[in-house]
Design an enzyme around this catalytic site. Structure first.
Site, PDB file in Angstrom:
ATOM      1  N   LYS A  88      26.265 -28.021  53.636  1.00 42.42           N
ATOM      2  CA  LYS A  88      25.901 -27.882  55.132  1.00 42.42           C
ATOM      3  C   LYS A  88      26.973 -28.177  56.043  1.00 42.42           C
ATOM      4  O   LYS A  88      27.722 -29.235  55.605  1.00 42.42           O
ATOM      5  CB  LYS A  88      24.740 -28.790  55.550  1.00 42.42           C
ATOM      6  N   SER A 131      17.063 -28.053  60.164  1.00 43.49           N
ATOM      7  CA  SER A 131      18.330 -27.567  60.793  1.00 43.49           C
ATOM      8  C   SER A 131      19.224 -27.083  59.470  1.00 43.49           C
ATOM      9  O   SER A 131      20.261 -26.417  59.795  1.00 43.49           O
ATOM     10  CB  SER A 131      19.178 -28.672  61.444  1.00 43.49           C
ATOM     11  N   SER A 137      14.850 -31.736  58.065  1.00 44.27           N
ATOM     12  CA  SER A 137      15.940 -30.543  58.135  1.00 44.27           C
ATOM     13  C   SER A 137      16.114 -30.022  56.703  1.00 44.27           C
ATOM     14  O   SER A 137      16.971 -29.214  56.515  1.00 44.27           O
ATOM     15  CB  SER A 137      17.006 -30.951  58.912  1.00 44.27           C
TER      16      SER A 137
END
Lengths: 487, 489, 98
Positions: free
Chosen positions: B77, B152, B176
């Site tokens: 990420k 997210s 997330s």
């Protein structure tokens, strides 16, 4: 200064920031050093890089605890760090990590002598926080150097318990010497490792509430601090005096001032904004400190002799005058030098004089302090011993001292041996001619002495010493003179 | 090869059945083929991965020791630093920020020969539940390109869901990792707070954030957790305990174990098909011999208010460093220092980020801090206590991961409505608990649904154990989104 | 708990340096008001006598490190990311003395 404001009581509090001399910073492992090229002692934490996290320096905590023990404060059983938010370019994260809610040191007493009287000044608390970087102003832009960002600070906050500039100086000097004796800081005001802010207010004698206080920031010397405080007291008293009917809170508002060195008085910086909202909250990246008694005791047992204790020892045991004792105490390295010399010599008073007056005086021009010179403490002790043992006269000793300063590292024994002029004369038969000569040249003195004027005797002794170029043993001279004058 | 678990891939590599270069090239091809539709990657480090794959092949050929993650491509990420590469956090502000250091997890992965293949898309600064808040691109759900993969960590979820890489790392502050895992039919794990180092993760909610893995099987999660779940001296909130062996403790039967369900706080919210699917999940545990018991976790109903006070408060200070002074995009129109701050932040931050910073500043401000921030911290204490009491009665807590399946992109414009996505996930962050989401099955719309398992603090192994048993019984992890269910030449 | 008015919004924006355009101001006000309204829910909980949760892992305390230099950041690497620098320092427009 005081009689003009006899009806007014100044109230002063000090906030002192002491930079701790650890190897690395408070939360960052980059070097803690002064004076290097900009941005060369940095890492990802002290430059506020995203993803960087603080890790607390144990050494800083130990130094804080040591200070707390020295001032007989309470080491908080629970303390923690908080974030203090404000935007400024010298702040790498735009929040400082400080201790707002639960500081590590609570209370405490600073003992200091003011005008011969021993006073106890209260400390409110002391806490750890990290320093900001340095903003340098140029024409048209400013430059930021983060070398200093993150350096550990111990902020010592006093109670509002000082009533004069002299009180403040004594307090600040005591804090400085304690920190130096504990070896937790260089306490160098020019380099910024010891910074003082003061809060000053005044009130009519007898009034019990506090009036608005004015903050005087960052005075860079004790002299300037005294000047600033006295100027501020005068300014406030004057303002109240010419506005007797107005609400005091409107006459002197809470603001920040600075010392204008040209005008030699305090001038406003700006109005202190309604306490900027720093939004303090607990620092989530740092677990709290719950220090055990064992941890604290371990640190306390390493406590060296503190300045006030040493002062008392000098005065009570060594019988030095308070004046001389404080000269030594206020400069730890000088005092340490004295202690070293004392190991080799018993006459403390004489040693003190030779160190603080004779040698310090001779080295003044060179700018190098005695304890950083090549003259060993042991050698100064030797010199004093020679005088004590009457191996040389005081007068000769001064000449030897001159040479010791000129040829640093040379010991007095060698100097005396190498110079025949310095050899004292103990031989009565060698001294006698000088005595005779003095008596012949100073007939009037002899008459004066016989007429009862004792002073004349000392004068004659002096004359004999002069004739012998200071080498004659004073005791023998006195003996011989007395003999001959009574004959 | 895309159907292989990471575990199986490593085995194949070690056995010499394929080379690391082949594996890397294979997945790079898949990325090239599918990512133009998915938009999951912000950057692909093709050269870096091929270089390391080649080097790894040489080492294997020489019989030298090779790591636990050898030959496995892993997506990261883009709020986790790889030294020398750009970390954008999906924000305009950091579009040119070159990470000056490696996150601890990256060091650990590369030390075990994991092959980092690229940086994935996220909601800007990890604030969001749909990956629509990215300043650069919207990531699509591999099961349905009109739908969100969640957020997210939507990019990482889409990568693993679409089988563009077998493993990915995300970050989880309020769900997330778990919510996108549920939306993409993957397994997503948030470790106990402090189990994985946060050094090198761009902070959002410091007391809530954890880095965690996405995979298509629990065994893979265990494998990578054994590498990244360890003490880090650069993170003061890192647990000072040795890494654990999870893989060897996955097989014991669950007979007689107790699964706690907080029925009271689910009854109003769980309706219709969601209710049925959750029951299907619980049925699996019953069939494995576990008992379903009721537990009291009423404070979960206050999760959203607590979370949106605490996370935004922490974030408002964590993001204060983005001021245009030391790094990031400084506004070209800034002529005085105030403009450097105001304009850079205005131009650099998206709306959701601005909203949360405002909210966080408000709840900390003088006069409001007691009523908001301190209040939320107190309710948090009560939540932690409730969980502690619940875990005295059960071994694991089971709740749904999300209130529904993946929603269509642009269908939730109201921020508060979007915050409700986190309803079931946030409590694990607030209490620091290990939590996993794993797929139950597909619904009538062919969309995945997840079930969430939570354990007490430090019971990461237990959560993985229960999850593995569930997965074995259920088999939902073998489902692949039709779009990506083919080889590319 | 309180309602969010325009002045408070401006004060908060000043504190956190979030500048928004006039159009955005209205929608921001609406959004924040609705969020704060929902957060009101916490008022229902009786937190009398409850200590705030300062650290989610209650046993964590006294995390300290030895006083030794570790990886530092090279100045060039640091300045590479800075929008403007001069003489080894980060450059910013003139700043009025604090």
């Amino acid at each position: 200064m005081h009689h003009a404001y006899a009806k007014w009581q100044p109230i002063i509090g000090l906030e002192i920031h002491i930079q701790l001399k650890t190897r690395t910073k408070l939360f960052s492992r980059s070097p803690n050093r002064f004076g290097d090229e900009p941005n060369t002692n940095i890492d990802v934490i002290n430059t506020g890089q995203p993803g960087a996290l603080p890790v607390l320096n144990r050494e800083a905590v130990e130094k804080a605890v040591l200070f707390g023990c020295a001032i007989k404060a309470k080491i908080a059983p629970f303390s923690r760090f908080d974030r203090k938010s404000y935007f400024y370019p010298d702040s790498p994260r735009n929040f400082q990590i400080t201790q707002f809610d639960s500081p590590i040191i609570i209370g405490g007493v600073i003992v200091a002598d003011v005008a011969g009287e021993t006073r106890e000044f209260g400390v409110h608390h002391a806490h750890l926080e990290d320093d900001a970087g340095m903003l340098k102003h140029f024409s048209g832009f400013a430059g930021v150097d983060y070398n200093r960002a993150g350096v550990p600070l111990l902020e010592v906050v006093s109670e509002p318990c000082m009533f004069s500039a002299k009180d403040a100086t004594a307090y600040a000097m005591a804090v400085k010497t304690i920190a130096q004796y504990l070896d937790i800081s260089d306490c160098n005001m020019e380099e910024g490792s010891f910074r003082i802010d003061t809060n000053v207010s005044v009130r009519p004698l007898g009034e019990s509430t506090f009036r608005n206080k004015v903050e005087v920031k960052n005075m860079n010397s004790f002299t300037n601090m005294e000047m600033a405080i006295e100027s501020e007291i005068a300014r406030q008293v004057h303002a109240y005096q010419i506005n007797p009917r107005e609400d005091p809170k409107k006459i002197i508002k809470s603001e920040t001032v600075r010392l204008d060195l040209e005008k030699k008085e305090t001038v406003p910086m700006r109005f202190k904004e309604a306490a900027a909202d720093y939004r303090y909250f607990p620092e989530p990246d740092l677990p709290p400190l719950i220090l055990s008694q064992k941890f604290i005791d371990n640190i306390r047992q390493d406590m060296p002799e503190l300045p006030h204790e040493r002062f008392k020892r000098y005065v009570n045991e060594l019988k030095l005058t308070e004046y001389n004792a404080s000269i030594l105490i206020n400069e730890k390295e000088l005092s340490d030098y004295f202690e070293e010399a004392l190991r080799h010599c018993k006459n403390a008073a004489s040693l003190c004089n030779w160190i603080t007056v004779e040698f310090v005086g001779r080295l003044k021009e060179s700018g190098i302090p005695l304890y950083r010179s090549e003259i060993l403490a042991k050698q100064v002790a030797s010199l004093v011993n020679f005088i004590e043992e009457k191996k040389i006269t005081g007068r000769i000793a001064k000449q030897v001292a001159d040479i010791m300063v000129r040829v640093q590292g040379k010991d007095p024994e060698t100097i005396i041996r190498e110079n025949p002029d310095f050899q004292p004369i103990h031989d009565t038969s060698a001294i006698e001619p000088f005595v005779d000569q003095a008596l012949i040249e100073n007939v009037q003195s002899l008459k004066d002495f016989k007429a009862g004027k004792d002073k004349a005797f000392n004068y004659l002794v002096g004359q004999v010493m002069k004739l012998s170029k200071g080498k004659a043993s004073p005791d023998i001279v006195k003996e011989l003179l007395m003999q001959k004058m009574q004959a | 090869m895309y159907r292989k678990t990471a575990f199986a891939l490593r085995d194949a590599f070690v056995a010499g059945k394929c080379t690391a270069s082949q594996i890397a090239a294979y997945f790079l091809q898949r990325i090239q083929a599918f990512d133009r539709d998915l938009n999951a990657f912000l950057s692909v480090v093709a050269d870096r991965v091929m270089e390391r794959a080649e080097e790894l092949d040489i080492r294997r050929a020489q019989g030298k020791p090779i790591g636990k993650l050898a030959g496995i491509p892993i997506a990261i990420k883009d709020n986790i630093h790889i030294k020398g590469e750009i970390t954008t956090c999906a924000s305009r502000f950091l579009s040119n920020y070159k990470a000056p250091f490696n996150a601890t997890v990256i060091k650990l992965i590369e030390a075990e020969d994991g092959l980092i293949i690229g940086k994935t898309n996220l909601d800007e600064f990890a604030m969001g539940s749909s990956t629509e808040n990215s300043a650069f691109q919207v990531t699509k759900n591999p099961w349905d390109l009109t739908r969100s993969p969640g957020g997210s960590s939507g990019g990482s979820a889409a990568v693993v869901g679409g089988r563009l890489a077998p493993l990915a790392l995300g970050s989880d502050t309020g769900g997330s990792i778990r919510q996108p895992a549920a939306f993409t039919g993957t397994v997503g794990f948030k470790p106990t707070y402090g189990r994985v180092s946060r050094f090198g993760l761009v902070a959002f909610g410091s007391s809530l954030d954890q880095i965690g893995p996405f995979a298509n099987s629990v065994r893979d999660i265990a494998m990578i957790m054994e590498v990244i779940g360890t003490y880090c001296k650069y993170d003061s909130t890192s647990l000072d305990i040795a890494p654990e062996n999870y893989s060897d403790h996955l097989s014991a039967p669950l007979r007689g174990k107790r699964v706690g369900v907080p029925w009271k706080c689910l009854e109003d919210v769980l309706k219709g098909s969601e209710y049925d699917l959750f029951h299907q999940g619980l049925q699996v545990f019953k069939e494995l011999g576990a008992h379903i018991i009721d537990v009291d976790l009423n404070k979960i109903s206050y999760s959203i208010p607590m979370y949106y006070i605490l996370s935004t408060a922490e974030a408002s200070t964590n993001l204060a460093r983005f001021d245009g002074v030391r790094y990031g995009k400084r506004s070209e129109d800034a002529h005085v220092i105030d403009e450097v701050y105001d304009l850079s932040r205005k131009e650099g931050f998206g709306k959701e980020v601005q909203r949360r910073i405002m909210l966080g500043t408000f709840v900390l401000s003088s006069g409001y801090q007691d009523a908001y921030y301190k209040k939320a911290q107190k309710v948090r204490t009560m939540l932690i206590r409730e969980f502690r009491e619940a875990f005295a009665k059960c071994d694991i807590v089971a709740i749904p991961t999300t209130p529904g399946s993946a929603f269509t992109i642009n269908s939730i414009p109201d921020p508060l409505h979007m915050y409700f996505q986190d309803l079931y996930t946030v409590c694990a962050n607030l209490a620091g608990l290990p939590a996993i989401s794993l797929p139950i099955c597909l619904d009538t719309d062919n969309l995945p649904h997840g079930i969430q398992l939570l354990g007490p603090q430090l019971a990461d192994g237990r959560v993985l154990h229960f999850a593995h048993q569930f997965e074995k019984a259920r088999g939902a992890h073998e489902l692949v989104p039709p779009l990506c269910d083919r080889e590319v030449s | 708990m309180t309602k969010l008015d325009r002045q408070t919004l401006e004060d908060v924006a000043q504190l956190c340096r979030i500048n928004y355009s006039k159009q955005d101001k209205e929608s921001l006000l609406v959004d924040l008001a609705s969020i704060l309204g929902y957060i009101k829910l916490l008022d229902e909980v009786d937190t009398e006598g409850i200590a705030p949760c300062d650290h989610v892992l209650e046993t964590m305390q006294n995390v300290m490190r030895i006083d030794q230099v570790d990886e530092t950041l090279q100045r060039e690497v640091f300045l590479e990311n800075s929008p403007s620098h001069v003489g080894g320092m980060v450059r910013v427009p003139p700043v009025i003395k604090f």
